[in-house]
Design a protein around this motif. Structure first.
Motif, PDB file in Angstrom:
ATOM      1  N   LEU A 117       0.818  -1.211   0.000  1.00  0.00           N
ATOM      2  CA  LEU A 117       0.000   0.000   0.000  1.00  0.00           C
ATOM      3  C   LEU A 117       0.855   1.266   0.000  1.00  0.00           C
ATOM      4  N   LYS A 118       2.019   1.193   0.608  1.00  0.00           N
ATOM      5  CA  LYS A 118       2.896   2.358   0.668  1.00  0.00           C
ATOM      6  C   LYS A 118       3.298   2.850  -0.712  1.00  0.00           C
ATOM      7  N   LYS A 119       3.282   1.943  -1.673  1.00  0.00           N
ATOM      8  CA  LYS A 119       3.667   2.335  -3.042  1.00  0.00           C
ATOM      9  C   LYS A 119       2.595   3.168  -3.736  1.00  0.00           C
ATOM     10  N   TYR A 120       1.349   3.115  -3.202  1.00  0.00           N
ATOM     11  CA  TYR A 120       0.233   3.754  -3.895  1.00  0.00           C
ATOM     12  C   TYR A 120      -0.328   4.945  -3.146  1.00  0.00           C
ATOM     13  N   VAL A 121       0.011   5.083  -1.865  1.00  0.00           N
ATOM     14  CA  VAL A 121      -0.587   6.157  -1.051  1.00  0.00           C
ATOM     15  C   VAL A 121       0.336   7.366  -1.055  1.00  0.00           C
TER      16      VAL A 121
END
Length: 289
Positions: A285-289
């Motif tokens: 998720l860190k890659k998209y937020v």
């Protein structure tokens, strides 16, 4: 005495047009959240509330909903031969008692009230729950179990409710409220999809109900309401004053899995609750937020 709650009706005849083309040949209730289809979440929630008799109100092309809870002899034999014990364990949730799931056809799409009326022979003279599989609730205590507890307290009709933005009242059945202790609220009236300036409150019904069988006689009148459909909300409104009727502010988070964004949010939320997946999901998720 309050009659024991043993029956549940699941209206699953919809076409799932908001999820085309995925639902062209697959029932929308078979769409998975992580690794379980929506219909299995609904059945498991009902079982947790002590329910052991189910009626699916289906339409054409919905045979997979019943087959999902059948025994898959060939698959299970293959898994045993290959010593896939973890995979076999995952199938346990798809097993229900033989004969516990019945189906009736809603041959024409005349609304939710009409769908419930189609199950009238199954309901008989018993109280019954309604679960809309599109509404998925993440909760420590399953939503319907919370509702069943409140049913045994009040001895009457009860619906799960949540607050919605005032500008969205035209999407839901809305309560006119009486006494309110913060958990249980007395229902004095029900309005289906009122305009925001005419809504009596912003307390909305979600897809969990426990109703007395008397609602069937009002649904049988086939009176058309909002959208020129037979509305369950209108039938329930006729019970007010005749029987106890309450809304329950349930504990949990509801996801509208009939909506693409709601469905995607449910995937993330349920995955984050899984010990075997949470860390990996947090990481990507860190890659998209």
């Amino acid at each position: 005495m309050t009659k024991k709650l043993r029956k549940a009706v699941l209206p699953v005849a919809g076409l799932g047009t908001r999820f085309l083309p995925a639902t062209k040949a697959t029932a929308k209730e078979m769409l998975p959240v992580v690794d379980k289809p929506l219909i299995q979440y609904a059945i498991e929630e009902a079982l947790a509330a002590g329910i052991d008799e189910f009626c699916m109100v289906t339409g054409r092309g919905k045979a997979a909903l019943v087959e999902h809870f059948d025994i898959a002899y060939e698959l299970e034999a293959t898994l045993r031969e290959r010593n896939k014990t973890e995979a076999l364990d995952l199938l346990e949730g798809t097993r229900v008692e033989p004969g516990s799931i019945l189906t009736v056809r809603q041959q024409v799409p005349h609304g939710l009230g009409h769908a419930i009326w189609c199950a009238r022979a199954f309901i008989g003279d018993d109280p019954f729950a309604i679960l809309l599989p599109d509404d998925l609730v993440l909760a420590e205590t399953p939503c319907l179990a919370q509702l069943a507890e409140a049913y045994y307290e009040t001895g009457g009709n009860i619906v799960a409710v949540t607050e919605v933005p005032r500008e969205h009242t035209n999407r839901y059945g809305i309560l006119k409220t009486g006494r309110d202790d913060g958990r249980l609220v007395e229902v004095k009236g029900l309005v289906e999809k009122p305009a925001p300036d005419k809504a009596p409150s912003n307390l909305s019904i979600i897809g969990r109900y426990i109703l007395m069988p008397d609602v069937i006689k009002y649904l049988a009148l086939m009176e058309r309401g909002a959208g020129n459909e037979v509305q369950l909300t209108d039938g329930m409104a006729r019970l007010i004053g005749e029987q106890p009727f309450h809304g329950l502010r349930y504990q949990g988070t509801r996801f509208d899995c009939g909506d693409k964004v709601g469905f995607l949010e449910a995937q993330i939320a349920f995955a984050l609750k899984r010990p075997d997946m949470a860390q990996a999901v947090h990481a990507f998720l860190k890659k998209y937020v």
